[in-house]
Write an enzyme that holds these catalytic residues in place. Structure first.
Site, PDB file in Angstrom:
ATOM      1  CG  ASP A 155      -1.813   1.203   1.297  1.00  5.48           C
ATOM      2  OD1 ASP A 155      -2.948   1.079   0.807  1.00  5.48           O
ATOM      3  OD2 ASP A 155      -1.399   2.274   1.787  1.00  5.48           O
TER       4      ASP A 155
ATOM      5  CE1 TYR B 145       1.046   7.844   2.319  1.00  9.40           C
ATOM      6  CE2 TYR B 145       1.328   5.541   1.768  1.00  9.40           C
ATOM      7  CZ  TYR B 145       0.581   6.552   2.324  1.00  9.40           C
ATOM      8  OH  TYR B 145      -0.634   6.256   2.895  1.00  9.40           O
TER       9      TYR B 145
ATOM     10  CE  LYS C 119      -3.578   4.716   0.518  1.00  6.86           C
ATOM     11  NZ  LYS C 119      -2.148   4.598   0.847  1.00  6.86           N
TER      12      LYS C 119
ATOM     13  CG  HIS D 187      -4.387   9.738   0.339  1.00  3.33           C
ATOM     14  ND1 HIS D 187      -3.057   9.637   0.014  1.00  3.33           N
ATOM     15  CD2 HIS D 187      -4.464   9.348   1.633  1.00  3.33           C
ATOM     16  CE1 HIS D 187      -2.366   9.203   1.062  1.00  3.33           C
ATOM     17  NE2 HIS D 187      -3.203   9.018   2.058  1.00  3.33           N
TER      18      HIS D 187
ATOM     19  CG  ASN E  56      -8.650   9.185   5.435  1.00  2.00           C
ATOM     20  OD1 ASN E  56      -8.535   8.639   6.526  1.00  2.00           O
ATOM     21  ND2 ASN E  56      -7.630   9.290   4.583  1.00  2.00           N
TER      22      ASN E  56
HETATM   23  P1  NAD Z   1       0.940   1.669  11.766  1.00  2.00           P
HETATM   24  O1  NAD Z   1      -0.115   1.576  12.792  1.00  2.00           O
HETATM   25  O2  NAD Z   1       1.042   0.616  10.738  1.00  2.00           O
HETATM   26  O3  NAD Z   1       2.297   1.821  12.590  1.00  2.00           O
HETATM   27  C1  NAD Z   1       3.549   1.740  11.981  1.00  2.00           C
HETATM   28  C2  NAD Z   1       4.616   1.927  13.066  1.00  2.00           C
HETATM   29  O4  NAD Z   1       4.429   0.974  14.120  1.00  2.00           O
HETATM   30  C3  NAD Z   1       6.019   1.689  12.554  1.00  2.00           C
HETATM   31  O5  NAD Z   1       6.546   2.861  12.020  1.00  2.00           O
HETATM   32  C4  NAD Z   1       6.753   1.233  13.794  1.00  2.00           C
HETATM   33  O6  NAD Z   1       7.138   2.354  14.545  1.00  2.00           O
HETATM   34  C5  NAD Z   1       5.686   0.506  14.562  1.00  2.00           C
HETATM   35  N1  NAD Z   1       5.711  -0.973  14.374  1.00  2.00           N
HETATM   36  C6  NAD Z   1       5.375  -1.659  13.256  1.00  2.00           C
HETATM   37  N2  NAD Z   1       5.421  -2.982  13.499  1.00  2.00           N
HETATM   38  C7  NAD Z   1       5.812  -3.143  14.777  1.00  2.00           C
HETATM   39  C8  NAD Z   1       6.037  -4.267  15.598  1.00  2.00           C
HETATM   40  N3  NAD Z   1       5.832  -5.501  15.149  1.00  2.00           N
HETATM   41  N4  NAD Z   1       6.454  -4.047  16.882  1.00  2.00           N
HETATM   42  C9  NAD Z   1       6.636  -2.802  17.337  1.00  2.00           C
HETATM   43  N5  NAD Z   1       6.408  -1.691  16.618  1.00  2.00           N
HETATM   44  C10 NAD Z   1       6.002  -1.863  15.343  1.00  2.00           C
HETATM   45  O7  NAD Z   1       0.792   3.128  11.100  1.00  2.00           O
HETATM   46  P2  NAD Z   1       0.786   3.743   9.641  1.00  2.00           P
HETATM   47  O8  NAD Z   1       2.049   3.523   8.956  1.00  2.00           O
HETATM   48  O9  NAD Z   1       0.334   5.135   9.785  1.00  2.00           O
HETATM   49  O10 NAD Z   1      -0.388   2.948   8.881  1.00  2.00           O
HETATM   50  C11 NAD Z   1      -0.144   1.819   8.088  1.00  2.00           C
HETATM   51  C12 NAD Z   1      -0.251   2.125   6.618  1.00  2.00           C
HETATM   52  O11 NAD Z   1      -1.521   2.685   6.317  1.00  2.00           O
HETATM   53  C13 NAD Z   1       0.712   3.213   6.132  1.00  2.00           C
HETATM   54  O12 NAD Z   1       2.041   2.783   6.025  1.00  2.00           O
HETATM   55  C14 NAD Z   1       0.070   3.610   4.840  1.00  2.00           C
HETATM   56  O13 NAD Z   1       0.335   2.657   3.828  1.00  2.00           O
HETATM   57  C15 NAD Z   1      -1.400   3.597   5.236  1.00  2.00           C
HETATM   58  N6  NAD Z   1      -1.899   4.915   5.684  1.00  2.00           N
HETATM   59  C16 NAD Z   1      -2.939   5.462   5.009  1.00  2.00           C
HETATM   60  C17 NAD Z   1      -3.464   6.681   5.400  1.00  2.00           C
HETATM   61  C18 NAD Z   1      -4.625   7.252   4.655  1.00  2.00           C
HETATM   62  O14 NAD Z   1      -4.962   8.412   4.874  1.00  2.00           O
HETATM   63  N7  NAD Z   1      -5.253   6.503   3.774  1.00  2.00           N
HETATM   64  C19 NAD Z   1      -2.933   7.366   6.499  1.00  2.00           C
HETATM   65  C20 NAD Z   1      -1.861   6.793   7.171  1.00  2.00           C
HETATM   66  C21 NAD Z   1      -1.365   5.575   6.772  1.00  2.00           C
END
Ligand code: NAD
Length: 281
Positions: free
Chosen positions: A51, A56, A81, A114, A147
């Protein structure tokens, strides 16, 4: 490179294609070798779903890693997106072409709006018409939104016969939204969770910790499994090999209905995202 077989079950979307219920998110995964390496490790671990987004700035790295893997294009599900500065029919078509060219792919599996944030509601409806065109042209196998609240989805429903395949929203126990989930299920829209791990901020929540201990699992695995129990697509992000592997080991255990209910009850409305979609007219 050696690849584990696909680890996540696929679920069918209303537009007729299947998506692996787990993918790798790459938001804030640095462009260049960091993202290429993370995607490669994910594919090796059995992920077949990535994704990304124009925002990004790592679409080209995602594309490069997929090509370098040698996996067939159809084996890997790719989402990107449309950023909210590109709303409008022509702009959205151009933005999508730019994303495909950065990815180096003839099509994406899923193209999302997005954010509903747009100069006016008619602009985001124009964007949706562009997404319909992209799908007809074979540049996006499925199209969806991100969203969108029930209000935004209802607006779309009033103006289009194409139902979004997914709505990607912030989703974890602390923002559990049964009304949105129920609405989406009723319309045949799959929810996809962003920040499914709360970016690690709620790992020490007592309920999450207790359930993790009971299963001998990590808090990350419990949060992801909670989403799977609700039928939600999960796209956790990590750039670390061990965590990428850990986050995929969620298909060999399950939570009881009582544990799911205890996690549901942790809802306190504390969002990770700085924008609340409910504030977007
Ligand atoms: P997430 O909840 O996936 O958290 C990621 C963070 O959690 C990492 O940077 C790391 O610090 C920690 N982490 C990951 N695996 C771990 C583990 N096993 N143990 C300990 N810590 C760990 O947050 P995110 O990245 O914001 O969301 C996931 C994905 O969703 C994004 O990468 C992106 O692709 C998507 N996203 C979309 C939107 C949107 O508006 N559509 C917004 C934000 C993110």
């Amino acid at each position: 490179m050696t690849f584990a077989p696909p680890i996540a079950p696929r679920v069918r979307l209303n537009q007729g294609i299947e998506i692996p219920i787990l993918g790798l998110g790459v938001y804030r995964s640095a462009p260049g070798p960091t993202t290429q390496q993370a995607v490669t490790w994910a594919l090796e671990a059995g992920y077949r779903h990535i994704d990304t987004a124009a925002l990004y700035e790592n679409e080209s790295d995602v594309g490069a890693a997929i090509r370098a893997s040698g996996l067939a294009r159809e084996e890997v599900f790719v989402t990107t997106k449309l950023w909210h500065t590109e709303h409008g029919y022509e702009r959205a078509l151009r933005a999508a072409d730019a994303s495909l060219s950065r990815l180096g792919l003839p099509y994406v599996d899923l193209y999302l709006i997005h954010w509903p944030r747009a100069p006016s509601p008619s602009d985001r409806l124009d964007s949706w018409r562009a997404l319909e065109t992209l799908q007809r042209e074979g540049k996006a196998r499925a199209i969806g939104v991100s969203n969108y609240t029930v209000r935004h989805l209802e607006e779309l429903r009033a103006h289009s016969e194409v139902v979004p395949a997914v709505d990607q929203v912030e989703f974890h126990p602390f923002v559990y939204d049964p009304a949105l989930l129920g609405y989406a299920e009723g319309q045949g829209i799959r929810l996809e969770a962003w920040a499914p791990l709360t970016r690690g901020r709620r790992f020490s929540d007592p309920t999450v910790s207790a359930i993790a201990s009971a299963h001998g699992r990590s808090p990350a695995q419990v949060l992801l499994r909670w989403g799977i129990e609700h039928g939600i697509i999960e796209i956790p992000k990590s750039i670390h090999r061990d965590r990428i592997v850990e986050n995929a080991r969620i298909f060999d255990f399950s939570l009881t209905a009582e544990e799911v209910a205890r996690l549901d009850a942790r809802r306190d409305g504390q969002r990770i995202g700085e924008w609340n979609p409910a504030d977007i007219p």
